[in-house]
Enzyme design. Structure first.
Site, PDB file in Angstrom:
ATOM      1  N   ALA A 160      18.279 -41.696   7.061  1.00 21.90           N
ATOM      2  CA  ALA A 160      18.215 -42.127   5.661  1.00 21.90           C
ATOM      3  C   ALA A 160      19.324 -41.476   4.839  1.00 21.90           C
ATOM      4  O   ALA A 160      19.921 -42.111   3.965  1.00 21.90           O
ATOM      5  CB  ALA A 160      16.852 -41.798   5.066  1.00 21.90           C
ATOM      6  N   TYR A 161      19.614 -40.217   5.124  1.00 21.46           N
ATOM      7  CA  TYR A 161      20.683 -39.510   4.411  1.00 21.46           C
ATOM      8  C   TYR A 161      22.043 -40.111   4.752  1.00 21.46           C
ATOM      9  O   TYR A 161      22.883 -40.331   3.872  1.00 21.46           O
ATOM     10  CB  TYR A 161      20.649 -38.028   4.769  1.00 21.46           C
ATOM     11  CG  TYR A 161      21.706 -37.198   4.080  1.00 21.46           C
ATOM     12  CD1 TYR A 161      21.546 -36.802   2.756  1.00 21.46           C
ATOM     13  CD2 TYR A 161      22.859 -36.809   4.755  1.00 21.46           C
ATOM     14  CE1 TYR A 161      22.511 -36.034   2.118  1.00 21.46           C
ATOM     15  CE2 TYR A 161      23.826 -36.042   4.125  1.00 21.46           C
ATOM     16  CZ  TYR A 161      23.648 -35.656   2.810  1.00 21.46           C
ATOM     17  OH  TYR A 161      24.615 -34.899   2.190  1.00 21.46           O
TER      18      TYR A 161
END
Length: 257
Positions: A160-161
């Site tokens: 997600a990052y």
């Protein structure tokens, strides 16, 4: 002999994520280089202490506590900046959120949402409110968004990052294209491993990451936050007047290999 002009003399700059790490280093550096700084972060006590420090050193600063994931908080921060300093000439959209990496199927949806809210929606909220304020001044302006080496490649950080920091670069390029002819430059920093408070929290969860991060840097170390702040200061200044839509690597050479 004429007086040497400081890098950011008289520029009115909003800095997010400014209660610690890169943002706090940028606040001190920008003020020392002559900027009037509006500091936004969630931790009011830290912001107040930083404003006091900058003011005591002869600078001008104002604290605006808030969360970049809230469009209302960002709008208020921009309004306070304009009301306090008379306009907005530059912004360093530096607020970010990261956690130690875990496989996609083991990542909690709430973690995904928070990463996206801070890193993507936060930058979107800032651009959405800052650009009208910049356009209204009739002056050239600059925006710097903090991305990451995770914005150009998978690094082992949470997926997600990585996705969020790729999105920051996409927003940067799109904004640079949309507003270049109106005098607003928009650039991103591709930041490598930096010894910030948030990084220390990540390393506490996954100590082996530090060895990996250091080995991937050509310089075989992590960055000091002020080294990243120096790059942001240049991009906010007129000395980078022909640079826009760029993703400037400040990563110790990680992306060179």
């Amino acid at each position: 002999m004429s007086e040497v002009r400081r890098l950011l003399d008289g520029r009115r700059i909003m800095i997010t994520g400014s209660s610690s790490g890169i943002g706090a280093s940028a606040a001190r550096l920008f003020a020392a280089e002559g900027a009037h700084v509006a500091l936004m972060a969630r931790r009011k006590e830290r912001l107040d202490a930083l404003v006091e420090e900058i003011t005591a050193a002869g600078g001008r600063a104002v604290a605006v506590p808030g969360d970049v994931a809230s469009d209302e908080d960002v709008e208020r921060a921009v309004a306070v900046t304009v009301d306090t300093f008379g306009g907005l000439d530059a912004a360093f959209n530096n607020a970010g959120y990261a956690v130690a990496g875990s496989p996609i199927h083991e990542t909690d949806r709430a973690v995904f949402d928070r990463i996206m809210d801070v890193n993507v929606r936060g930058v979107w909220n800032c651009l959405h409110s800052q650009i009208p304020a910049m356009l209204s001044t009739g002056r050239h302006a600059a925006v710097v968004n903090t991305s990451s080496i995770g914005g150009v490649r998978a690094t082992g950080a949470a997926a997600a990052y990585v996705a969020a920091k790729h999105a920051v670069i996409g927003l940067t390029k799109a904004a640079a294209l949309e507003y270049g002819e109106q005098g607003i430059r928009v650039n991103a920093l591709v930041v490598g491993s930096t010894r910030t408070e948030m990084m220390e929290e990540v390393l506490a969860q996954a100590p082996d990451l530090e060895t990996s991060f250091v080995e991937k840097s050509v310089q075989k170390r992590m960055a000091d936050p002020v080294e990243v702040a120096q790059a942001a200061a240049w991009l906010c200044s007129d000395r980078s007047s022909f640079v826009t839509g760029a993703s400037l690597s400040v990563d110790g050479g990680w992306s060179a290999v």
